[in-house]
Write a protein that holds these residues in place. Structure first.
Motif, mmCIF file in Angstrom:
data_model
loop_
_atom_site.group_PDB
_atom_site.id
_atom_site.type_symbol
_atom_site.label_atom_id
_atom_site.label_comp_id
_atom_site.label_asym_id
_atom_site.label_seq_id
_atom_site.Cartn_x
_atom_site.Cartn_y
_atom_site.Cartn_z
ATOM 1 N N ALA A 1 0.832 -1.203 0.000
ATOM 2 C CA ALA A 1 0.000 0.000 0.000
ATOM 3 C C ALA A 1 0.868 1.256 0.000
ATOM 4 O O ALA A 1 0.620 2.194 -0.773
ATOM 5 C CB ALA A 1 -0.941 -0.005 1.202
ATOM 6 N N PHE A 2 1.884 1.272 0.837
ATOM 7 C CA PHE A 2 2.763 2.446 0.854
ATOM 8 C C PHE A 2 3.595 2.538 -0.424
ATOM 9 O O PHE A 2 3.832 3.636 -0.938
ATOM 10 C CB PHE A 2 3.637 2.434 2.103
ATOM 11 C CG PHE A 2 2.902 2.841 3.355
ATOM 12 C CD1 PHE A 2 2.457 4.152 3.523
ATOM 13 C CD2 PHE A 2 2.622 1.922 4.348
ATOM 14 C CE1 PHE A 2 1.765 4.534 4.667
ATOM 15 C CE2 PHE A 2 1.935 2.289 5.502
ATOM 16 C CZ PHE A 2 1.496 3.604 5.653
ATOM 17 N N ASP A 3 4.011 1.388 -0.970
ATOM 18 C CA ASP A 3 4.694 1.398 -2.275
ATOM 19 C C ASP A 3 3.805 2.027 -3.339
ATOM 20 O O ASP A 3 4.291 2.712 -4.248
ATOM 21 C CB ASP A 3 5.025 -0.027 -2.731
ATOM 22 C CG ASP A 3 6.089 -0.713 -1.888
ATOM 23 O OD1 ASP A 3 6.790 -0.024 -1.116
ATOM 24 O OD2 ASP A 3 6.211 -1.957 -2.007
ATOM 25 N N GLY A 4 2.491 1.776 -3.246
ATOM 26 C CA GLY A 4 1.548 2.249 -4.253
ATOM 27 C C GLY A 4 1.038 3.658 -4.034
ATOM 28 O O GLY A 4 0.169 4.118 -4.793
ATOM 29 N N GLY A 5 1.526 4.332 -2.995
ATOM 30 C CA GLY A 5 1.165 5.730 -2.796
ATOM 31 C C GLY A 5 0.252 6.017 -1.630
ATOM 32 O O GLY A 5 -0.187 7.164 -1.449
ATOM 33 N N ALA A 6 -0.072 5.029 -0.812
ATOM 34 C CA ALA A 6 -0.920 5.271 0.350
ATOM 35 C C ALA A 6 -0.224 6.205 1.329
ATOM 36 O O ALA A 6 0.999 6.159 1.502
ATOM 37 C CB ALA A 6 -1.274 3.961 1.040
ATOM 38 N N THR A 7 -1.022 7.023 1.972
ATOM 39 C CA THR A 7 -0.502 7.893 3.021
ATOM 40 C C THR A 7 -0.966 7.440 4.402
ATOM 41 O O THR A 7 -0.405 7.865 5.410
ATOM 42 C CB THR A 7 -0.954 9.343 2.791
ATOM 43 O OG1 THR A 7 -2.389 9.380 2.709
ATOM 44 C CG2 THR A 7 -0.361 9.890 1.503
ATOM 45 N N GLU A 8 -1.989 6.582 4.431
ATOM 46 C CA GLU A 8 -2.523 6.069 5.688
ATOM 47 C C GLU A 8 -3.113 4.687 5.437
ATOM 48 O O GLU A 8 -3.774 4.470 4.422
ATOM 49 C CB GLU A 8 -3.592 7.014 6.241
ATOM 50 C CG GLU A 8 -4.047 6.699 7.648
ATOM 51 C CD GLU A 8 -4.996 7.753 8.205
ATOM 52 O OE1 GLU A 8 -5.577 7.516 9.283
ATOM 53 O OE2 GLU A 8 -5.173 8.811 7.552
ATOM 54 N N GLY B 1 1.003 -7.096 -5.687
ATOM 55 C CA GLY B 1 -0.386 -6.973 -6.119
ATOM 56 C C GLY B 1 -1.060 -5.731 -5.574
ATOM 57 O O GLY B 1 -1.801 -5.050 -6.301
ATOM 58 N N VAL B 2 -0.829 -5.428 -4.309
ATOM 59 C CA VAL B 2 -1.420 -4.222 -3.720
ATOM 60 C C VAL B 2 -0.855 -2.975 -4.394
ATOM 61 O O VAL B 2 -1.607 -2.053 -4.766
ATOM 62 C CB VAL B 2 -1.177 -4.183 -2.201
ATOM 63 C CG1 VAL B 2 -1.642 -2.845 -1.627
ATOM 64 C CG2 VAL B 2 -1.893 -5.334 -1.511
ATOM 65 N N LEU C 1 -3.028 -0.141 -6.597
ATOM 66 C CA LEU C 1 -3.130 1.271 -6.224
ATOM 67 C C LEU C 1 -2.501 2.198 -7.247
ATOM 68 O O LEU C 1 -2.811 3.403 -7.267
ATOM 69 C CB LEU C 1 -2.502 1.491 -4.853
ATOM 70 C CG LEU C 1 -3.190 0.761 -3.696
ATOM 71 C CD1 LEU C 1 -2.507 1.089 -2.382
ATOM 72 C CD2 LEU C 1 -4.670 1.104 -3.615
ATOM 73 N N ARG C 2 -1.652 1.666 -8.095
ATOM 74 C CA ARG C 2 -1.013 2.492 -9.125
ATOM 75 C C ARG C 2 -1.840 2.587 -10.405
ATOM 76 O O ARG C 2 -1.478 3.327 -11.319
ATOM 77 C CB ARG C 2 0.364 1.921 -9.456
ATOM 78 C CG ARG C 2 1.396 2.154 -8.364
ATOM 79 C CD ARG C 2 2.687 1.434 -8.684
ATOM 80 N NE ARG C 2 3.704 1.656 -7.660
ATOM 81 C CZ ARG C 2 4.690 0.804 -7.395
ATOM 82 N NH1 ARG C 2 4.792 -0.337 -8.090
ATOM 83 N NH2 ARG C 2 5.571 1.070 -6.450
#
Length: 272
Positions: free
Chosen positions: A46-53, A198-199, A203-204
């Protein structure tokens, strides 16, 4: 971008037997660690894909399985029960997308440890005639909040059952079912690497999948494991007896359907 990760255990790589998913034995103690590491892989993705939280919902059994000290400190964790939204608790916290990790085939399915919510109580659950598993019910619950399921992991049967509900979701296969308590699994590390990738991939994507939205109200039909359970459930005045081992009710929303099913699951404990 705020992400909710709902983590179950039956779809985790290396998990194939009931002893691994029930507290009180060494097999479970090992499996709950595997569950935590797959959750961590999803958090990292998730953080790799740009999540902030990131919120992580412990979604198995009593909802307090993963050892807290093993979990990625960047995330926050939804633990314990009772809770109104069950396996999707946290979706009402302004999240943008949901990932389902370690999910499994529905009741009556051929997947590893297949069941829906409560294997003692429910043999089959249908919404408007469509068979539903936990992923379907809770994905549709997320849909009522306008939130899509962007990624899901589990065995091959779980994936095959849910592609039509989530046609644009990124699925990660952690194992292949060869029976209810047997399968061919990725190694834990290979599964974690695949989940993380996969996550991040989900997200990307330039455009997220549409939320899974079911038309409401819903006609819910439940086949119970025994007629005695149908006897019990029909103590609830709004439930209708449809057959010796079947009950039904009308639900104005998916949330109402899921909450009722969870209440029936709790009721079933009196017959154990």
């Amino acid at each position: 971008m705020k992400i909710l990760i709902s983590t179950d255990i039956e779809g985790v790589a290396g998990v194939v037997h009931h002893q691994q998913v029930r507290a009180g034995n060494p097999e479970y103690e090992r499996a709950r660690v595997l569950m935590a590491h797959e959750a961590n892989a999803a958090i990292a993705g998730a953080f790799d894909g740009g999540a902030t939280e990131v919120l992580v919902n412990d979604s198995h059994g009593d909802f307090r399985n993963m050892p807290a000290e093993l979990l990625d400190a960047r995330a926050q964790f939804v633990l314990g029960k009772p809770r109104t939204l069950g396996m999707m608790a946290g979706v009402d916290q302004g999240v943008d997308a949901v990932c389902m990790v370690g999910y499994h085939s529905r009741a009556g399915g051929r997947g590893i440890l297949a069941h829906t919510t409560n294997s003692f109580a429910f043999a089959r659950v249908l919404f408007d005639g469509q068979e539903m598993g936990e992923a379907g019910m809770y994905g549709a619950l997320a849909g009522e909040y306008g939130v899509p399921v962007v990624m899901a992991s589990g065995d091959d049967v779980f994936i095959a059952e849910h592609r039509s509900l989530f046609p644009h979701t990124v699925f990660v296969q952690t194992k292949r079912a060869t029976g209810q308590t047997s399968g061919i699994s990725l190694s834990p590390q290979a599964a974690r690497d695949a989940i993380r990738a996969g996550v991040a991939e989900a997200l990307r994507q330039p455009r997220r999948p549409a939320p899974c939205v079911l038309p409401t109200p819903l006609a819910v039909r439940i086949r119970t494991q025994t007629p005695a359970l149908a006897d019990l459930f029909c103590q609830w005045p709004t439930l209708e007896r449809l057959a010796a081992d079947e009950v039904g009710f009308q639900a104005p929303t998916v949330q109402a359907a899921v909450r009722t099913i969870n209440c029936l699951s709790a009721m079933s404990s009196v017959l154990r």
